[in-house]
Design an enzyme around this catalytic site. Structure first.
Site, PDB file in Angstrom:
ATOM      1  N   HIS A 128     -21.347  60.058  78.831  1.00 11.66           N
ATOM      2  CA  HIS A 128     -20.366  59.039  78.456  1.00 11.66           C
ATOM      3  C   HIS A 128     -19.594  58.520  79.663  1.00 11.66           C
ATOM      4  O   HIS A 128     -19.672  59.070  80.757  1.00 11.66           O
ATOM      5  CB  HIS A 128     -19.393  59.606  77.408  1.00 11.66           C
ATOM      6  CG  HIS A 128     -18.595  60.777  77.888  1.00 11.66           C
ATOM      7  ND1 HIS A 128     -17.480  60.649  78.687  1.00 11.66           N
ATOM      8  CD2 HIS A 128     -18.755  62.114  77.694  1.00 11.66           C
ATOM      9  CE1 HIS A 128     -16.988  61.851  78.950  1.00 11.66           C
ATOM     10  NE2 HIS A 128     -17.748  62.754  78.366  1.00 11.66           N
ATOM     11  N   CYS A 144     -19.698  67.791  79.009  1.00 12.04           N
ATOM     12  CA  CYS A 144     -20.430  66.527  79.040  1.00 12.04           C
ATOM     13  C   CYS A 144     -20.712  66.064  80.466  1.00 12.04           C
ATOM     14  O   CYS A 144     -20.173  66.591  81.430  1.00 12.04           O
ATOM     15  CB  CYS A 144     -19.623  65.446  78.323  1.00 12.04           C
ATOM     16  SG  CYS A 144     -19.435  65.743  76.546  1.00 12.04           S
TER      17      CYS A 144
END
Length: 168
Positions: A128, A144
Site C-alpha cells: 500500500h 505490510c
C-alpha cells in the site's frame, strides 16, 4: 581531484564501503511464468520489483516490517485492489496499541494505507501507499510493504488481480 588529505586507496575503500544494499532479482529465479505479472518485494534491500505480463520491469523503494516477527515471507498473490482504502488495526496491533482508533476512513490524511492498497491472499497483509514518506527505505511497518503514494498509484494501475507475489 582528490583532497590532499584523502588518498586514492582511501577513496576506493570509501566507495566500496558505501555500496548500497540495493539489489535486483530475476523473476525466473522465483516463478515458472510471468502469468498476468509478478511482484518480488525484498525486505532486506527494501525494494519492490514489478514485471508486467509482457516482461516490462519497474523498481520502487519500500518500507518493510519493523521486526522479523512481523515479517512474512513466501508466495502469495493480489486478490483485491482498493482506491482510498479504509484502515483498521489488526487484533495484535490493537493489543500492542489499545489507544489506536478502531478504524480510519479512506482519504483521511491519518490513514496509514495511503491512496491505494493491493490486498494479498494472506490476511492483514497489504502492499500500500503511505502518507508518511519518512517510512520509505526503513523498517517501519507492522507487516505490510509500503510505497510512496505516487508509486503505489502507478503499481495499482499496472497490476491486475491474480498477480503473483513473493516476499523475500
Amino acid at each position: 581531484m582528490l583532497s590532499p588529505s584523502i588518498s586514492a586507496a582511501e577513496t576506493s575503500d570509501a566507495v566500496r564501503r558505501n555500496i548500497s544494499s540495493f539489489r535486483t532479482h530475476a523473476w525466473e529465479d522465483h516463478f515458472d511464468t510471468l502469468g498476468v505479472g509478478v511482484i518480488i518485494s525484498d525486505t532486506s534491500s527494501k525494494v519492490l520489483q514489478h514485471w508486467t505480463a509482457d516482461g516490462e520491469m519497474r523498481l520502487y523503494p519500500t518500507s518493510v516490517p519493523m521486526s522479523e516477527e512481523l515479517t512474512r515471507r513466501g508466495y502469495t498473490e493480489v486478490v483485491e485492489k482498493r482506491e482510498n482504502p479504509s484502515w483498521a488495526p489488526t487484533p495484535s496491533m490493537r493489543e500492542r496499541n489499545p489507544e489506536w482508533p478502531a478504524r480510519i476512513p479512506g482519504g483521511d490524511p491519518e490513514n496509514p494505507l495511503g491512496t491505494r492498497a493491493l490486498y494479498l491472499s494472506w490476511q492483514y497483509y497489504r502492499i500500500h501507499g503511505t502518507q508518511d514518506t519518512r517510512k520509505i527505505g526503513r523498517r517501519s511497518s507492522n507487516g505490510c510493504i509500503g510505497l510512496y503514494n505516487e508509486h503505489i498509484e502507478e503499481v495499482f494501475d499496472r497490476v491486475p488481480v491474480g498477480t503473483q507475489v513473493k516476499l523475500i
